[in-house]
Design an enzyme around this catalytic site. Structure first.
Site, PDB file in Angstrom:
ATOM      1  N   GLU A   1      13.079   0.982  11.265  1.00  0.00           N
ATOM      2  CA  GLU A   1      12.753   1.213   9.949  1.00  0.00           C
ATOM      3  C   GLU A   1      14.344   1.129   9.200  1.00  0.00           C
ATOM      4  OE1 GLU A   1      10.317   3.943   6.706  1.00  0.00           O
ATOM      5  OE2 GLU A   1      11.072   4.865   8.542  1.00  0.00           O
TER       6      GLU A   1
ATOM      7  N   HIS B   1       9.769  -0.706   1.847  1.00  0.00           N
ATOM      8  CA  HIS B   1      11.130  -0.106   1.190  1.00  0.00           C
ATOM      9  C   HIS B   1      11.599  -1.464   0.415  1.00  0.00           C
ATOM     10  CE1 HIS B   1      11.470   3.881   2.827  1.00  0.00           C
ATOM     11  NE2 HIS B   1      11.000   3.356   4.000  1.00  0.00           N
TER      12      HIS B   1
ATOM     13  N   ASN C   1       3.836   3.757  -0.570  1.00  0.00           N
ATOM     14  CA  ASN C   1       4.990   4.343  -0.663  1.00  0.00           C
ATOM     15  C   ASN C   1       6.402   3.356  -0.156  1.00  0.00           C
ATOM     16  OD1 ASN C   1       3.072   6.542   0.951  1.00  0.00           O
ATOM     17  ND2 ASN C   1       4.129   7.258  -0.952  1.00  0.00           N
ATOM     18  N   GLY C   2       7.530   3.437  -1.121  1.00  0.00           N
ATOM     19  CA  GLY C   2       8.506   2.741  -0.861  1.00  0.00           C
ATOM     20  C   GLY C   2       8.207   1.202  -1.057  1.00  0.00           C
TER      21      GLY C   2
ATOM     22  N   HIS D   1       1.043  11.846   0.647  1.00  0.00           N
ATOM     23  CA  HIS D   1       1.704  10.642   0.274  1.00  0.00           C
ATOM     24  C   HIS D   1       0.809   9.645  -0.674  1.00  0.00           C
ATOM     25  CE1 HIS D   1       4.682  11.924   3.415  1.00  0.00           C
ATOM     26  NE2 HIS D   1       5.640  10.788   2.976  1.00  0.00           N
TER      27      HIS D   1
ATOM     28  N   ASP E   1       4.257   9.140  10.421  1.00  0.00           N
ATOM     29  CA  ASP E   1       5.689   9.380   9.858  1.00  0.00           C
ATOM     30  C   ASP E   1       6.247  10.654   9.910  1.00  0.00           C
ATOM     31  OD1 ASP E   1       7.980   8.184   8.331  1.00  0.00           O
ATOM     32  OD2 ASP E   1       7.173   8.271   6.441  1.00  0.00           O
TER      33      ASP E   1
ATOM     34  N   LEU F   1       9.447  13.373  -1.302  1.00  0.00           N
ATOM     35  CA  LEU F   1       8.712  13.321  -0.050  1.00  0.00           C
ATOM     36  C   LEU F   1       9.756  12.701   0.999  1.00  0.00           C
ATOM     37  CD1 LEU F   1       5.027  12.842  -0.961  1.00  0.00           C
ATOM     38  CD2 LEU F   1       6.134  14.906   0.137  1.00  0.00           C
TER      39      LEU F   1
ATOM     40  N   GLY G   1       9.224  11.778   4.836  1.00  0.00           N
ATOM     41  CA  GLY G   1       8.420  11.715   6.100  1.00  0.00           C
ATOM     42  C   GLY G   1       7.380  12.969   6.000  1.00  0.00           C
TER      43      GLY G   1
END
Length: 367
Positions: free
Chosen positions: A116, A180, A204-205, A235, A256, A289, A291
């Protein structure tokens, strides 16, 4: 041998299952007690830690993490790195290598690594440290791949020449996930056309869905076959999970999970950063947040709580991640498959777990 209500690729069977390291036979028998539910073991393709151990520590951390998650029904997993310095990433991969080669007693099978980062967008880092982000190159990836087999890589595909890396990464057997990422909808579609296979922790990301700017989320909802999502109900809001379930045929759950998983509230490490566990979640000092403390058995209960039937919830934690990696002998209960089995009571709590036929001690005083 186990008896109960068994989920097979063809549906539910009341009967018994015989196994050693692999499943030898499944027999229908309407007379058996069906108080116990027998499912394929869970497969977690995105896990950073547990029991106070973080993959980035190297050394014995990977074995500790594999044992901790096995006690919650995870029978196979990918150890997941953080964006970090080159030396730190190499230390983590070296630490995973022996655990990938030989499963630790009492632990889940580590199928490989999920890298990641560090090839991310500085605009969508989440809990990833900005000072360690670099532009990807095949030479660098190959040098990592030689240390431990990389099965999945998260990539901000709109950055630099990352789009051109996708076919080369696929040729190495690496599944590329968009994540991401500060990309547009068009960037996401282009990455899928180039061979990207999925999306990292959906929503997320990544750039969100708006009616005039569909973003990476829009590309996933419109076109993805596979994507991972964190079903900890923190999340991602339940309604957004339900929307993704309708849109993405093989949406699958991941934890995660961090080193704080199974631990009391307090301060823990996530790569090079400190994170804080409080009230069932993990955050940076900024409040973001960072993880989770989710386990896969809780993910199953959360999916069922959202209205999924048990077979569908199980598939999203076992069958789909196995198929995503091309692991045809995992994620299903069938003759010839590995004996990766989780046995649940009426409250969907694990009462027995088997990894490749080995019974896992659930009574351990470890987290």
């Amino acid at each position: 041998m186990l008896s109960g209500r068994i989920l097979t690729p063809g549906g539910w069977i009341d009967g018994s299952i015989d196994f050693g390291q692999r499943i030898s036979e499944i027999r229908a028998d309407s007379s058996v007690d069906t108080a116990l539910t027998i499912l394929p073991g869970f497969i977690d393709l995105h896990v950073h830690g547990a029991a106070g151990a973080d993959i980035m520590q190297g050394g014995d951390a990977a074995a500790t993490i594999a044992r901790a998650h096995a006690r919650h029904g995870t029978t196979a997993m990918l150890g997941t790195t953080m964006t970090a310095t080159d030396n730190s990433i190499r230390r983590a991969l070296r630490g995973m290598a022996p655990v990938i080669e030989q499963r630790p007693a009492g632990g889940a099978r580590m199928l490989g690594a999920h890298l990641e980062g560090p090839f991310l967008s500085i605009h969508r880092l989440g809990a990833q440290p900005a000072d360690a982000v670099v532009v990807g190159s095949m030479d660098l990836v190959r040098s990592y791949h030689e240390l431990a087999p990389i099965r999945v890589m998260t990539l901000a595909t709109e950055v630099a020449d990352h789009l051109a890396l996708i076919p080369q990464l696929n040729a190495l057997g690496i599944r590329v996930q968009i994540g991401h990422s500060n990309g547009t909808y068009e960037d996401g579609v282009a990455a899928l056309k180039a061979g990207a296979a999925g999306f990292t922790h959906l929503y997320n990301g990544m750039t969100g869905l708006r009616h005039q700017e569909a973003g990476i989320v829009g590309a996933a909802l419109a076109h993805a076959e596979y994507a991972e999502i964190i079903p900890d109900l923190q999340h991602v809001q339940p309604g957004a999970i339900l929307a993704a379930l309708r849109a993405i045929p093989r949406l699958y759950g991941i934890t995660d999970a961090t080193s704080a998983t199974g631990m009391p509230d307090g301060e823990y490490g996530l790569g090079s950063q400190l994170v804080y566990k409080c009230r069932g979640c993990v955050r940076l000092a900024t409040g973001s947040l960072a993880g989770s403390v989710l386990t896969m058995d809780q993910a199953l209960r959360n999916f069922v709580g959202l209205g999924l039937d048990l077979a569908d919830a199980s598939n999203r934690l076992s069958l789909y991640p196995a198929d995503y990696l091309g692991e045809a002998a995992r994620g299903r209960l069938a003759p010839g498959a590995w004996a990766d089995i989780v046995v649940l009571d009426a409250d969907l709590q694990p009462v027995a777990v088997f990894v490749e036929g080995e019974a896992i001690d659930l009574s351990s005083n470890q987290p």
